[in-house]
Enzyme design. Structure first.
Site, PDB file in Angstrom:
ATOM      1  N   ASP A  62     106.757  51.799  -5.755  1.00 58.51           N
ATOM      2  CA  ASP A  62     106.383  51.666  -7.149  1.00 58.51           C
ATOM      3  C   ASP A  62     106.822  52.919  -7.912  1.00 58.51           C
ATOM      4  OD1 ASP A  62     104.527  49.988  -9.026  1.00 58.51           O
ATOM      5  OD2 ASP A  62     103.885  52.064  -9.324  1.00 58.51           O
ATOM      6  N   ILE A  63     107.430  52.725  -9.077  1.00 57.22           N
ATOM      7  CA  ILE A  63     107.850  53.855  -9.909  1.00 57.22           C
ATOM      8  C   ILE A  63     106.600  54.483 -10.526  1.00 57.22           C
ATOM      9  CG2 ILE A  63     109.212  54.590 -11.892  1.00 57.22           C
ATOM     10  CD1 ILE A  63     110.976  52.076 -11.396  1.00 57.22           C
ATOM     11  N   GLU A 100     107.605  47.178 -12.019  1.00 56.96           N
ATOM     12  CA  GLU A 100     108.315  48.367 -11.527  1.00 56.96           C
ATOM     13  C   GLU A 100     108.142  48.534 -10.023  1.00 56.96           C
ATOM     14  OE1 GLU A 100     104.219  49.828 -12.733  1.00 56.96           O
ATOM     15  OE2 GLU A 100     105.627  48.361 -13.484  1.00 56.96           O
TER      16      GLU A 100
END
Length: 140
Positions: A5-6, A48
Site C-alpha cells: 500500500d502506498i 493504492e
C-alpha cells in the site's frame, strides 16, 4: 502473498492532484512488474493497493526481495509536468502458505492484517503475519 500500500496516498493526491497520483500508480505498477520473476504475479488490488504473489520462493528470499522493492520505491523520482513530486514510500503485509492459510482468502486476510500492523508501526516497512512472529521481529 503480499499486500503493498502506498503510504499517505490520499495526502499525496490532495497535495499534488489526481494526475500526480495517477502517475505514482503507473510508476509503482511498472516497478512491481519489473520486480517479478518466473511465475510471480504483481497487480493492482484496488485504490493504492497492490498484491504480489511469489509462489516459488522461500520466506527468507521473499523478505530480502521485498526489502529491495521497498527501497527501490523510496528511491523513485516521479515528476508531473516537469515538477518533481515528493518522496514515495510503501508499507507491506506478508502472509505465507500454508502457515497463514490454505485459501487465497485466508492468505489475503493475513497479509491485510500484517499490512495494517505495518501502518500502525510507522509505515515504510514490511511486516509478516502474526503466525511468523520470529521472522517479523527480525525485519523491523
Amino acid at each position: 502473498v503480499i499486500l503493498l500500500d502506498i503510504d499517505h496516498f490520499k495526502d499525496f493526491n490532495d497535495t499534488f492532484g489526481h494526475d500526480a497520483g495517477d502517475e505514482v500508480l503507473k510508476e509503482l505498477a511498472t516497478l512491481t512488474q519489473g520486480f517479478r520473476q518466473g511465475v510471480d504475479v504483481a497487480c493492482r488490488f484496488g485504490g493504492e493497493e497492490f498484491v504480489l504473489i511469489l509462489p516459488e520462493i522461500s520466506a527468507t528470499q521473499a523478505m530480502n526481495r521485498l526489502e529491495q522493492l521497498r527501497q527501490a520505491v523510496s528511491e523513485l523520482k516521479v515528476s508531473v509536468q516537469g515538477k518533481l513530486l515528493g518522496r514515495i514510500t510503501v508499507s507491506m503485509g506478508v502472509a505465507f502458505y500454508p502457515a497463514d492459510g490454505s485459501s487465497i482468502n485466508e492468505l489475503i486476510k493475513a497479509a491485510d492484517n500484517a499490512l495494517y500492523q505495518a501502518k500502525r508501526e510507522g509505515r515504510n516497512r514490511i511486516v509478516t503475519s502474526l503466525s511468523m512472529i520470529s521472522h517479523r521481529s527480525s525485519r523491523q
